[in-house]
Design an enzyme around this catalytic site. Structure first.
Site, mmCIF file in Angstrom:
data_model
loop_
_atom_site.group_PDB
_atom_site.id
_atom_site.type_symbol
_atom_site.label_atom_id
_atom_site.label_comp_id
_atom_site.label_asym_id
_atom_site.label_seq_id
_atom_site.Cartn_x
_atom_site.Cartn_y
_atom_site.Cartn_z
ATOM 1 N N GLY A 214 0.786 -1.214 0.007
ATOM 2 C CA GLY A 214 0.056 -0.031 -0.010
ATOM 3 C C GLY A 214 0.956 1.155 -0.015
ATOM 4 O O GLY A 214 2.067 1.279 0.388
ATOM 5 N N GLY A 216 0.500 5.752 0.521
ATOM 6 C CA GLY A 216 -0.612 6.555 1.214
ATOM 7 C C GLY A 216 0.404 8.171 1.105
ATOM 8 O O GLY A 216 1.512 8.206 0.688
ATOM 9 N N ARG A 217 -0.398 9.052 1.633
ATOM 10 C CA ARG A 217 0.313 10.513 1.971
ATOM 11 C C ARG A 217 1.549 10.355 2.806
ATOM 12 O O ARG A 217 2.412 11.279 2.628
ATOM 13 C CB ARG A 217 -0.684 11.628 2.330
ATOM 14 C CG ARG A 217 -1.467 11.223 3.250
ATOM 15 C CD ARG A 217 -2.534 12.264 3.781
ATOM 16 N NE ARG A 217 -3.259 11.771 4.775
ATOM 17 C CZ ARG A 217 -4.676 12.574 5.202
ATOM 18 N NH1 ARG A 217 -4.948 13.585 4.178
ATOM 19 N NH2 ARG A 217 -5.175 12.037 6.019
ATOM 20 N N GLY A 219 3.632 7.695 3.233
ATOM 21 C CA GLY A 219 4.874 7.004 2.710
ATOM 22 C C GLY A 219 4.063 5.485 2.226
ATOM 23 O O GLY A 219 3.464 5.556 1.235
ATOM 24 N N VAL A 221 3.482 1.129 2.887
ATOM 25 C CA VAL A 221 3.244 -0.169 3.833
ATOM 26 C C VAL A 221 3.908 -1.159 2.895
ATOM 27 O O VAL A 221 3.482 -1.688 1.936
ATOM 28 C CB VAL A 221 1.789 -0.137 4.044
ATOM 29 C CG1 VAL A 221 1.617 -1.437 4.902
ATOM 30 C CG2 VAL A 221 1.069 0.954 4.646
ATOM 31 N N LYS A 234 4.866 0.076 8.118
ATOM 32 C CA LYS A 234 4.584 1.305 7.676
ATOM 33 C C LYS A 234 5.906 2.186 7.593
ATOM 34 O O LYS A 234 6.186 2.520 8.818
ATOM 35 C CB LYS A 234 3.343 1.954 8.548
ATOM 36 C CG LYS A 234 2.604 3.247 7.995
ATOM 37 C CD LYS A 234 1.503 3.474 8.838
ATOM 38 C CE LYS A 234 0.691 4.685 8.409
ATOM 39 N NZ LYS A 234 -0.379 5.042 9.222
ATOM 40 N N ASP A 335 -10.167 10.176 12.689
ATOM 41 C CA ASP A 335 -10.204 9.967 11.209
ATOM 42 C C ASP A 335 -10.721 8.776 11.128
ATOM 43 O O ASP A 335 -9.938 7.823 10.283
ATOM 44 C CB ASP A 335 -8.737 10.071 10.634
ATOM 45 C CG ASP A 335 -8.578 10.246 9.387
ATOM 46 O OD1 ASP A 335 -9.748 10.578 8.728
ATOM 47 O OD2 ASP A 335 -7.557 9.983 8.682
#
Length: 505
Positions: A214, A216-217, A219, A221, A234, A335
């Protein structure tokens, strides 16, 4: 300069040609007599209605003298005729208007065409400065780079040496223990906040990364391997150091560990001598996020209840405040969404991504909101967050906002419930009311101004489980946060439903 030289050489040639022709004009009563160097037939005399001219110039390194007549028609422009102009270095010209007035000697021009000026040569001191300056700067940069790399390598090797020499580390990490055994032993016998820091470092530095699962913003995974078991790693980019530190800090809160909260294993800033990687190691769940799971699969009524109840259990534990010497502060997620909830092998949920979470200090009644530039997901923001009426000093306000988001997650789950062969395609909340990446203004218009909520189909009333889910959702979506259900109340309702539906949890 070449063009200027050409033009200057051309003018004397014109003067010579003019002299050769005698420059004679029509004879008349007012004719002017002048000396003429090329008029052999008229005894070196010419007659004109214009002017007498005398010129001395250098041409091809030789000195030339010209005396001749200039016709009136050639005396242009008026007042400053072209043929009467001088050049200090090339020619000296004089025009006059009296008989034989050009029988005078003019000053010889100072020289030939000027050579292009060359810059003066550098002196010895200047040359030494020009050469030594850049060389010194280069050596200085090399020395600084060497010292920085040497420092990082010393720190890296010192950390490794300390880890190897720590006897308690060897005791904790005996080779016959799996990762699950290690986490269980330390979390049950210690403070309940996970592994000691020196053990975290050792675990993190012996993990072998396998594949990226994965992005994301923050970094990436990765799935990693440690002692035959899978872990999730992560890896935060260096600019997200605050997010990494905050999430690691929250995960290591005393008594946080719970079966429905993502199991934290280790946090480490891995320094390989040239750059630093920020790692956060946790349990690995092959199903991925609830968002991914619902996109791939439908769920049975039993599966829906297990997902909903486990999510409520995890959130209730987060929100709960445990008093005592080994107590736990209340924590609000801030969140919560289907992408931040993972699905375990047994079909239960584990709440993850605590980077935006806040903790409540009951003694001082304060909230430790971290200085983090990240914001929550707009689609899941509660009405009071969208219109900025939330009381940031009141911890219960954040818990109520979490409940609103949980209601939206329940709507996503219930839509994928296969009841009597009927189910709906997966969609995000408000998919039919806002764009794929809505702005806060667009969400505020729908949620606060128009007071719209996701549609709860009428056919859900035909199934008790879906009817209860629909009722709970509406009670999570009230505009007034204080009127919403609590996580504990939702957990109890779903526990009763699981008994009614004979669901084995």
């Amino acid at each position: 300069m070449a063009e200027s030289a050409g033009a200057s050489s051309f003018f004397p040639l014109v003067v010579l040609l003019l002299a050769g022709s005698g420059g004679s004009g029509p004879r008349g009563i007012q004719a002017l007599l002048c000396a003429c160097t090329s008029c052999l037939q008229t005894n070196y005399t010419c007659e004109t209605d214009g002017a007498c001219m005398v010129s001395i110039f250098n041409l091809d390194g030789m000195e030339h003298h010209v005396r001749t007549c200039i016709p009136k028609v050639e005396l242009v422009p008026a007042g400053k005729p072209f043929y009467c102009l001088s050049s200090e270095d090339l020619r000296n010209t004089h025009c006059c208007y009296i008989d034989f007035c050009n029988k005078i000697d003019l000053r010889v021009p100072s020289g030939h065409l000027k050579e292009p000026e060359h810059p003066s040569m550098w002196g010895p001191v200047e040359l030494v400065g020009i050469i030594a300056g850049p060389v010194f700067l280069l050596f200085l940069i090399i020395i600084i780079v060497f010292l920085v790399i040497n420092y990082h390598q010393r720190v890296y090797h010192n950390r490794q040496r300390l880890d190897m020499e720590d006897p308690s580390c060897e005791m904790c990490l005996s080779k016959d223990k799996t990762l699950q055994d290690l986490v269980y032993d330390l979390s049950t016998s210690g403070s309940g906040s996970g592994l000691p820091l020196f053990v975290q470092r050792t675990v993190a530095r012996t993990i072998v990364l396998q594949e990226i699962i994965g992005k994301g913003r923050f970094g990436e995974v990765w799935r990693g391997r440690w002692r035959g078991g899978d872990v999730a790693v992560k890896i935060f980019s260096s600019r997200e150091e605050r997010s990494w530190f905050r999430e690691a800090e929250i995960y290591q809160t005393v008594m946080l560990r719970h079966e429905n909260i993502l199991g934290f294993i280790a946090a480490d800033n891995k320094d390989n001598g040239t750059w630093t990687q920020l790692w956060l190691v946790s349990d690995y769940h092959e199903h991925g996020s609830l968002f991914d799971y619902l996109n791939r699969y439908t769920v049975t009524i039993e599966g829906m209840i297990k997902l909903a109840l486990s999510a409520a259990s995890g959130l209730a534990h987060l929100h709960m405040e445990i008093v005592g010497t080994q107590g736990k502060p209340g924590i609000a997620h801030r969140d919560l969404k289907s992408k931040n909830i993972l699905v375990k092998k047994n079909g239960m949920c584990a709440i993850a991504d605590l980077g935006l979470a806040v903790r409540h200090d009951a003694v001082t009644d304060t909230i430790d909101i971290a200085p983090n530039q990240r914001v929550g997901t707009k689609r899941y923001m509660a009405p009071e967050v969208l219109d900025e009426t939330i009381n940031m000093k009141h911890f219960d306000s954040f818990k109520c906002a979490d409940i609103y988001a949980l209601g939206l997650v329940y709507w996503e789950i219930a839509r994928r419930c296969n009841s009597g062969g009927v189910h709906e395609e997966y969609q995000l909340p408000y998919y039919d009311l806002v764009p794929s990446d809505p702005s806060i203004e667009e969400m505020r218009k729908v949620v606060c101004d128009q007071k719209l909520r996701p549609n709860v189909p009428n056919w859900w009333q035909s199934y008790e489980a879906l009817r209860v889910m629909g009722k709970m959702m509406r009670e999570c979506w009230y505009a007034n946060g204080a009127a919403r259900l609590t996580a504990l109340r939702i957990k109890k309702t779903l526990s009763q439903l699981s008994v009614q539906e004979d669901v084995k949890i």
